[in-house]
Motif scaffolding. Sequence first.
Motif, PDB file in Angstrom:
ATOM      1  N   ALA A 146      31.427  47.127  49.464  1.00 36.70           N
ATOM      2  CA  ALA A 146      31.711  48.353  48.907  1.00 36.70           C
ATOM      3  C   ALA A 146      32.988  47.432  47.935  1.00 36.70           C
ATOM      4  CB  ALA A 146      33.358  49.111  50.075  1.00 36.70           C
ATOM      5  N   PRO A 147      33.456  46.689  48.287  1.00 37.68           N
ATOM      6  CA  PRO A 147      34.027  45.343  47.388  1.00 37.68           C
ATOM      7  C   PRO A 147      33.053  45.568  46.320  1.00 37.68           C
ATOM      8  CG  PRO A 147      35.043  44.475  49.114  1.00 37.68           C
ATOM      9  CD  PRO A 147      33.689  45.511  49.733  1.00 37.68           C
ATOM     10  N   VAL A 148      31.921  44.751  46.700  1.00 39.32           N
ATOM     11  CA  VAL A 148      30.733  44.430  46.038  1.00 39.32           C
ATOM     12  C   VAL A 148      30.394  45.164  44.800  1.00 39.32           C
ATOM     13  CG1 VAL A 148      29.103  43.105  45.615  1.00 39.32           C
ATOM     14  CG2 VAL A 148      30.426  42.524  46.844  1.00 39.32           C
ATOM     15  N   HIS A 149      29.803  46.883  45.246  1.00 42.73           N
ATOM     16  CA  HIS A 149      29.536  48.098  44.962  1.00 42.73           C
ATOM     17  C   HIS A 149      29.784  48.679  43.545  1.00 42.73           C
ATOM     18  CE1 HIS A 149      25.739  48.083  47.427  1.00 42.73           C
ATOM     19  NE2 HIS A 149      25.253  46.501  46.309  1.00 42.73           N
ATOM     20  N   ASP A 150      31.742  49.057  44.077  1.00 47.24           N
ATOM     21  CA  ASP A 150      32.744  49.326  43.617  1.00 47.24           C
ATOM     22  C   ASP A 150      32.946  48.712  42.587  1.00 47.24           C
ATOM     23  OD1 ASP A 150      33.384  51.213  45.733  1.00 47.24           O
ATOM     24  OD2 ASP A 150      35.173  50.068  46.304  1.00 47.24           O
ATOM     25  N   VAL A 151      32.412  47.381  41.731  1.00 45.84           N
ATOM     26  CA  VAL A 151      32.479  46.861  40.567  1.00 45.84           C
ATOM     27  C   VAL A 151      31.438  47.315  40.122  1.00 45.84           C
ATOM     28  CG1 VAL A 151      33.505  44.563  39.195  1.00 45.84           C
ATOM     29  CG2 VAL A 151      33.872  44.510  41.190  1.00 45.84           C
ATOM     30  N   TRP A 152      29.932  47.326  41.001  1.00 49.23           N
ATOM     31  CA  TRP A 152      29.100  47.952  39.915  1.00 49.23           C
ATOM     32  C   TRP A 152      29.065  49.247  39.383  1.00 49.23           C
ATOM     33  CZ3 TRP A 152      24.152  44.911  42.390  1.00 49.23           C
ATOM     34  CH2 TRP A 152      23.153  44.138  40.929  1.00 49.23           C
ATOM     35  N   ALA A 153      30.031  49.905  39.746  1.00 45.77           N
ATOM     36  CA  ALA A 153      30.199  51.397  40.456  1.00 45.77           C
ATOM     37  C   ALA A 153      30.938  52.149  38.802  1.00 45.77           C
ATOM     38  CB  ALA A 153      29.888  52.178  42.198  1.00 45.77           C
ATOM     39  N   ALA A 154      31.739  50.803  38.220  1.00 45.49           N
ATOM     40  CA  ALA A 154      32.637  51.400  37.839  1.00 45.49           C
ATOM     41  C   ALA A 154      32.120  50.498  36.325  1.00 45.49           C
ATOM     42  CB  ALA A 154      34.189  50.405  38.134  1.00 45.49           C
ATOM     43  N   ALA A 155      31.280  49.709  36.426  1.00 44.51           N
ATOM     44  CA  ALA A 155      31.012  49.119  35.477  1.00 44.51           C
ATOM     45  C   ALA A 155      30.363  50.022  33.791  1.00 44.51           C
ATOM     46  CB  ALA A 155      29.996  48.003  35.147  1.00 44.51           C
ATOM     47  N   PRO A 156      30.540  49.993  32.701  1.00 48.11           N
ATOM     48  CA  PRO A 156      29.968  50.975  31.224  1.00 48.11           C
ATOM     49  C   PRO A 156      28.310  51.110  31.949  1.00 48.11           C
ATOM     50  CG  PRO A 156      31.381  49.160  30.767  1.00 48.11           C
ATOM     51  CD  PRO A 156      31.700  48.312  32.140  1.00 48.11           C
ATOM     52  N   ARG A 157      27.960  51.888  31.421  1.00 49.08           N
ATOM     53  CA  ARG A 157      26.083  52.439  31.592  1.00 49.08           C
ATOM     54  C   ARG A 157      25.751  51.660  30.613  1.00 49.08           C
ATOM     55  NH1 ARG A 157      24.944  57.321  33.904  1.00 49.08           N
ATOM     56  NH2 ARG A 157      25.750  57.034  36.240  1.00 49.08           N
ATOM     57  N   GLY A 158      24.807  51.169  30.466  1.00 49.99           N
ATOM     58  CA  GLY A 158      23.502  50.761  28.847  1.00 49.99           C
ATOM     59  C   GLY A 158      23.835  49.641  29.134  1.00 49.99           C
ATOM     60  N   GLY A 159      25.009  48.499  29.399  1.00 51.54           N
ATOM     61  CA  GLY A 159      25.453  47.419  29.822  1.00 51.54           C
ATOM     62  C   GLY A 159      24.626  46.725  30.842  1.00 51.54           C
ATOM     63  N   THR A 160      24.712  44.672  30.298  1.00 49.77           N
ATOM     64  CA  THR A 160      24.295  44.045  31.109  1.00 49.77           C
ATOM     65  C   THR A 160      24.024  44.267  32.166  1.00 49.77           C
ATOM     66  OG1 THR A 160      25.096  42.662  29.660  1.00 49.77           O
ATOM     67  CG2 THR A 160      24.364  41.705  31.586  1.00 49.77           C
ATOM     68  N   GLU A 161      25.465  44.796  32.745  1.00 52.28           N
ATOM     69  CA  GLU A 161      25.744  45.406  34.276  1.00 52.28           C
ATOM     70  C   GLU A 161      24.442  46.561  35.383  1.00 52.28           C
ATOM     71  OE1 GLU A 161      29.611  44.481  32.852  1.00 52.28           O
ATOM     72  OE2 GLU A 161      28.062  45.682  32.665  1.00 52.28           O
ATOM     73  N   ASP A 162      23.959  46.991  34.596  1.00 56.35           N
ATOM     74  CA  ASP A 162      22.606  47.847  34.499  1.00 56.35           C
ATOM     75  C   ASP A 162      21.187  47.314  34.184  1.00 56.35           C
ATOM     76  OD1 ASP A 162      24.020  50.236  34.452  1.00 56.35           O
ATOM     77  OD2 ASP A 162      23.258  51.376  33.549  1.00 56.35           O
ATOM     78  N   ARG A 163      21.176  46.251  33.933  1.00 48.85           N
ATOM     79  CA  ARG A 163      20.391  45.733  33.752  1.00 48.85           C
ATOM     80  C   ARG A 163      19.790  44.091  34.508  1.00 48.85           C
ATOM     81  NH1 ARG A 163      18.580  40.119  32.222  1.00 48.85           N
ATOM     82  NH2 ARG A 163      21.209  40.024  31.351  1.00 48.85           N
ATOM     83  N   HIS A 164      21.211  44.106  35.236  1.00 50.66           N
ATOM     84  CA  HIS A 164      21.146  42.858  36.466  1.00 50.66           C
ATOM     85  C   HIS A 164      21.216  43.961  37.916  1.00 50.66           C
ATOM     86  CE1 HIS A 164      21.363  39.128  34.577  1.00 50.66           C
ATOM     87  NE2 HIS A 164      23.365  39.539  34.420  1.00 50.66           N
ATOM     88  N   LEU A 165      21.405  45.383  37.625  1.00 46.92           N
ATOM     89  CA  LEU A 165      20.671  46.425  38.410  1.00 46.92           C
ATOM     90  C   LEU A 165      19.425  46.332  38.660  1.00 46.92           C
ATOM     91  CD1 LEU A 165      22.254  47.836  41.000  1.00 46.92           C
ATOM     92  CD2 LEU A 165      22.348  49.921  39.310  1.00 46.92           C
ATOM     93  N   GLY A 166      19.107  46.332  37.116  1.00 48.03           N
ATOM     94  CA  GLY A 166      17.692  47.148  37.814  1.00 48.03           C
ATOM     95  C   GLY A 166      16.455  46.038  38.019  1.00 48.03           C
TER      96      GLY A 166
END
Length: 243
Positions: A146-166
Amino acid sequence: MTSPALTAALHRIDAVFGGMTAPAEGCLHCYGADELALLAVPRTPLGDELLLRFFHKVPDHFTDHAATVRRLLPELFALLASGRRSGVAAPTGLGRTAWRSWPCEQVAAIEGFLDVWWRETLADPEPPYGVGAVWELCVDMHRSLAPVHDVWAAAPRGGTEDRHLGDWVAYRIDELLQDDPFVLPWNMDGEALLPGLRSWLVEHAVPRLAGHPDPLLARKVALLALAPEERWPAYAELIASAG
């Protein structure tokens, strides 16, 4: 270069844990008496190799494992923040302690460092350790998704976070589809955590993968919502339709 936020988190760790010591007692098959003696000397640098050898050993190698981990944290977190050492892996000493039962200021300092380190890893286009490695370490040290995924879920769409998730999902999707518990750190209860991981990916990863170079990736992740007996016929149909 360490960011101001990460530097502040490290300063807080040092203020809380710096100067702590641990008994100079432990497994003399794995360590020399001179190495164990350093645990009782506050702020004496251990060096990367010995630091990691202490940090990754199971608790019964020390008479007071929790004290040993507290002694290591300032130097260990500084090592993580520097990105200079790729050999840090789960399971970790911190993950093997009940650190959330420690005094409030200690818990807050640890949470603060892990949160900043994870956020900055996700925001970095080329993080030193790679998102997968930091994800595993943070999950192991938190003993929770939860503490890790909550940060990922709250990140803005379309950014670097999404590329890392992909990238992370593309690397792990075959194991996830096979319900392989070793997607998670091996010393955690993967069987118990997998349903929550699958549900999180279906809810949060599918919409974030819409623009992924692999047009099937989001659809494969969506299959994680199905029971295995439904998942594999649907997977075969998906692959056939794409061919």
